[in-house]
Design a protein around this motif. Structure first.
Motif, PDB file in Angstrom:
ATOM      1  N   THR A 129       0.998  -1.029  -0.141  1.00  0.00           N
ATOM      2  CA  THR A 129      -0.195   0.036   0.079  1.00  0.00           C
ATOM      3  C   THR A 129       0.951   0.890  -0.100  1.00  0.00           C
ATOM      4  OG1 THR A 129      -2.015   0.932   1.090  1.00  0.00           O
ATOM      5  CG2 THR A 129       0.164   0.228   2.734  1.00  0.00           C
ATOM      6  N   THR A 130       0.298   2.514  -0.189  1.00  0.00           N
ATOM      7  CA  THR A 130       0.993   3.655   0.066  1.00  0.00           C
ATOM      8  C   THR A 130       1.446   4.258   1.322  1.00  0.00           C
ATOM      9  OG1 THR A 130      -0.536   4.700  -1.427  1.00  0.00           O
ATOM     10  CG2 THR A 130       0.792   6.295   0.571  1.00  0.00           C
ATOM     11  N   VAL A 131       2.892   3.948   0.840  1.00  0.00           N
ATOM     12  CA  VAL A 131       4.094   4.553   2.663  1.00  0.00           C
ATOM     13  C   VAL A 131       4.431   5.631   2.348  1.00  0.00           C
ATOM     14  CG1 VAL A 131       6.006   3.627   3.628  1.00  0.00           C
ATOM     15  CG2 VAL A 131       5.032   2.572   2.361  1.00  0.00           C
ATOM     16  N   ILE A 132       4.240   7.050   3.407  1.00  0.00           N
ATOM     17  CA  ILE A 132       3.979   8.518   3.677  1.00  0.00           C
ATOM     18  C   ILE A 132       5.601   8.236   4.684  1.00  0.00           C
ATOM     19  CG2 ILE A 132       3.919  10.186   4.466  1.00  0.00           C
ATOM     20  CD1 ILE A 132       1.418   8.852   3.424  1.00  0.00           C
ATOM     21  N   LEU A 133       6.654   8.044   4.466  1.00  0.00           N
ATOM     22  CA  LEU A 133       7.938   8.094   4.883  1.00  0.00           C
ATOM     23  C   LEU A 133       8.029   9.816   5.857  1.00  0.00           C
ATOM     24  CD1 LEU A 133      10.654   6.860   3.575  1.00  0.00           C
ATOM     25  CD2 LEU A 133       8.916   5.842   4.617  1.00  0.00           C
ATOM     26  N   VAL A 134       8.047   9.814   7.412  1.00  0.00           N
ATOM     27  CA  VAL A 134       8.348  11.303   7.907  1.00  0.00           C
ATOM     28  C   VAL A 134       9.314  11.763   8.177  1.00  0.00           C
ATOM     29  CG1 VAL A 134       6.937  13.248   9.845  1.00  0.00           C
ATOM     30  CG2 VAL A 134       6.083  11.653   9.074  1.00  0.00           C
ATOM     31  N   ARG A 135      10.023  12.465   8.366  1.00  0.00           N
ATOM     32  CA  ARG A 135      11.448  13.172   9.312  1.00  0.00           C
ATOM     33  C   ARG A 135      11.114  14.510   9.572  1.00  0.00           C
ATOM     34  NH1 ARG A 135      15.617  10.376   5.232  1.00  0.00           N
ATOM     35  NH2 ARG A 135      14.252  10.550   3.172  1.00  0.00           N
TER      36      ARG A 135
END
Length: 135
Positions: A129-135
């Motif tokens: 599925t969609t993956v959003i990485l946060v920094r």
């Protein structure tokens, strides 16, 4: 001027947020909370651990959410001899239906020169599925 569309609300109906206690993971939770407030997304927070301090992590999550949205919280215990944190997250994803995973790009690793951690890399490459990485 055109009317606003809410296409994003269909992309982000159910969001999984793996929490490891790092600041990046809590920023990921903040983003999921924002999506829930704006688009009505359902949030599931999971904490994968071998030896867990369940109460401490749950209190931190509750403090961050601060009653703004409803969410589901789950602890997943595993054995490092049989599995890994990323495998457990991927297994949870395959057994449940989520539209997106939002997680911190780096967790609790000591080396600050690394831009993306091994768990985030594994999830982003292997998640269905969609993956959003946060920094």
């Amino acid at each position: 001027m055109t009317e606003p569309t809410y296409t994003v609300s269909f992309w982000l109906r159910k969001i999984l947020v793996p929490i490891d206690g790092s600041e990046n993971s809590f920023r990921a939770l903040d983003l999921a909370i924002d999506f829930a407030m704006r688009y009505g997304s359902q949030i599931s927070v999971i904490h994968v651990c071998e030896e867990c301090n369940e109460q401490a992590i749950k209190e931190k999550v509750e403090k961050r959410v601060n009653g703004r949205v409803d969410y589901e919280f789950k602890i997943i215990k595993y054995s490092s001899k049989e599995s890994s944190i990323s495998n457990e997250i991927l297994r949870f994803l395959s057994e449940n239906s989520y539209d997106a995973v939002i997680l911190g790009a780096r967790g609790l690793s000591i080396n600050s020169d690394i831009n993306i951690g091994s768990i985030a890399l594994s999830i982003s490459v292997n998640a269905p599925t969609t993956v959003i990485l946060v920094r």
